[in-house]
Design a protein around this motif. Structure first.
Motif, PDB file in Angstrom:
ATOM      1  N   UNK A  75       0.845  -1.182   0.000  1.00 26.10           N
ATOM      2  CA  UNK A  75       0.000   0.000   0.000  1.00 26.10           C
ATOM      3  C   UNK A  75       0.880   1.232   0.000  1.00 26.10           C
ATOM      4  N   UNK A  76       0.395   2.294   0.587  1.00 28.45           N
ATOM      5  CA  UNK A  76       1.106   3.559   0.625  1.00 28.45           C
ATOM      6  C   UNK A  76       2.326   3.436   1.534  1.00 28.45           C
ATOM      7  N   UNK A  77       3.454   3.933   1.052  1.00 24.49           N
ATOM      8  CA  UNK A  77       4.695   3.958   1.817  1.00 24.49           C
ATOM      9  C   UNK A  77       5.187   5.401   1.820  1.00 24.49           C
ATOM     10  N   UNK A  78       5.351   5.979   3.000  1.00 24.22           N
ATOM     11  CA  UNK A  78       5.803   7.363   3.108  1.00 24.22           C
ATOM     12  C   UNK A  78       6.872   7.453   4.186  1.00 24.22           C
ATOM     13  N   UNK A  79       7.850   8.336   3.966  1.00 23.38           N
ATOM     14  CA  UNK A  79       8.897   8.475   4.980  1.00 23.38           C
ATOM     15  C   UNK A  79       9.368   9.918   5.059  1.00 23.38           C
ATOM     16  N   UNK A  80       9.996  10.215   6.193  1.00 19.04           N
ATOM     17  CA  UNK A  80      10.658  11.509   6.351  1.00 19.04           C
ATOM     18  C   UNK A  80      12.084  11.257   6.822  1.00 19.04           C
ATOM     19  N   UNK A  81      12.712  10.277   6.234  1.00 16.02           N
ATOM     20  CA  UNK A  81      14.051   9.881   6.651  1.00 16.02           C
ATOM     21  C   UNK A  81      13.966   8.552   7.366  1.00 16.02           C
ATOM     22  N   UNK A  82      14.285   8.539   8.650  1.00 18.49           N
ATOM     23  CA  UNK A  82      14.302   7.298   9.429  1.00 18.49           C
ATOM     24  C   UNK A  82      12.912   6.778   9.744  1.00 18.49           C
ATOM     25  N   UNK A  83      11.910   7.647   9.728  1.00 19.21           N
ATOM     26  CA  UNK A  83      10.538   7.250  10.052  1.00 19.21           C
ATOM     27  C   UNK A  83       9.799   6.873   8.782  1.00 19.21           C
ATOM     28  N   UNK A  84       9.275   5.632   8.759  1.00 14.59           N
ATOM     29  CA  UNK A  84       8.592   5.120   7.579  1.00 14.59           C
ATOM     30  C   UNK A  84       7.201   4.648   7.991  1.00 14.59           C
ATOM     31  N   UNK A  85       6.185   5.155   7.293  1.00 10.99           N
ATOM     32  CA  UNK A  85       4.804   4.737   7.531  1.00 10.99           C
ATOM     33  C   UNK A  85       4.359   3.915   6.336  1.00 10.99           C
ATOM     34  N   UNK A  86       3.756   2.775   6.633  1.00  8.89           N
ATOM     35  CA  UNK A  86       3.375   1.818   5.592  1.00  8.89           C
ATOM     36  C   UNK A  86       1.927   1.408   5.820  1.00  8.89           C
ATOM     37  N   UNK A  87       1.064   1.793   4.887  1.00  7.38           N
ATOM     38  CA  UNK A  87      -0.338   1.376   4.906  1.00  7.38           C
ATOM     39  C   UNK A  87      -0.442   0.146   4.020  1.00  7.38           C
ATOM     40  N   UNK A  88      -0.924  -0.947   4.579  1.00  3.07           N
ATOM     41  CA  UNK A  88      -0.948  -2.207   3.831  1.00  3.07           C
ATOM     42  C   UNK A  88      -2.054  -3.094   4.381  1.00  3.07           C
TER      43      UNK A  88
END
Length: 154
Positions: A75-88
């Motif tokens: 699903x959606x993968x977003x990051x701001x460097x070390x922090x990664x959010x993954x909607x799946x």
């Protein structure tokens, strides 16, 4: 924004690689993506967290190893460097034929090419709705040596 080491793989690559390994239930590969003190928390139950690759995999196996099939869907993968959010989402198929899809938002912190924090946000009731009646009884009788209470940390 947190700085990421230039020598390490991109945090997004680490997260995607770990989820591919998990979808294949390749437990050794999953461990290779986790830092030695990685914290894994199912946010509906932070008192039942796990810390470190061995305990995390022990905890994951309790829920996933007995399934007839398990598949992670990107699903959606977003990051701001070390922090990664993954909607799946994950499709779980039990040996007795029950099948369902669980939707997740997962927050990872990746430091020096390893996942150091892994927090799963999901609706526990969606699993209750399709899991066979004995699923939770089986969980209650499983090895609980991995339990780490992360309530005060998250």
């Amino acid at each position: 924004m947190t700085e990421v080491s230039a020598a390490a793989p991109a945090p997004e690559e680490v997260v995607v690689g770990m989820w591919q390994a998990l979808s294949q239930r390749d437990w050794d590969a999953v461990k290779s993506f986790l830092s030695g003190d990685c914290l894994y928390v199912d946010m509906p139950m932070p008192a039942l967290a796990a810390r470190g690759p061995d305990d995390i995999v022990t905890r994951l196996k309790i829920g996933l190893e007995q399934l007839a099939s398990y598949e992670n869907h990107d699903g959606v993968l977003a990051s701001n460097g070390a922090d990664v959010i993954y909607e799946h989402s994950e499709t779980w198929t039990f040996q007795t034929g029950e099948t369902g899809v669980l939707k997740f938002v997962t927050v990872h912190k990746v430091l020096d090419g390893k996942i150091s924090v892994w927090k799963d946000y999901w609706d526990f009731n969606s699993l209750v709705a399709f899991a066979p009646p004995n699923h939770f009884e089986n969980l209650a009788g499983a090895d609980q040596s991995w339990i780490f209470d992360a309530t005060a940390l998250v």
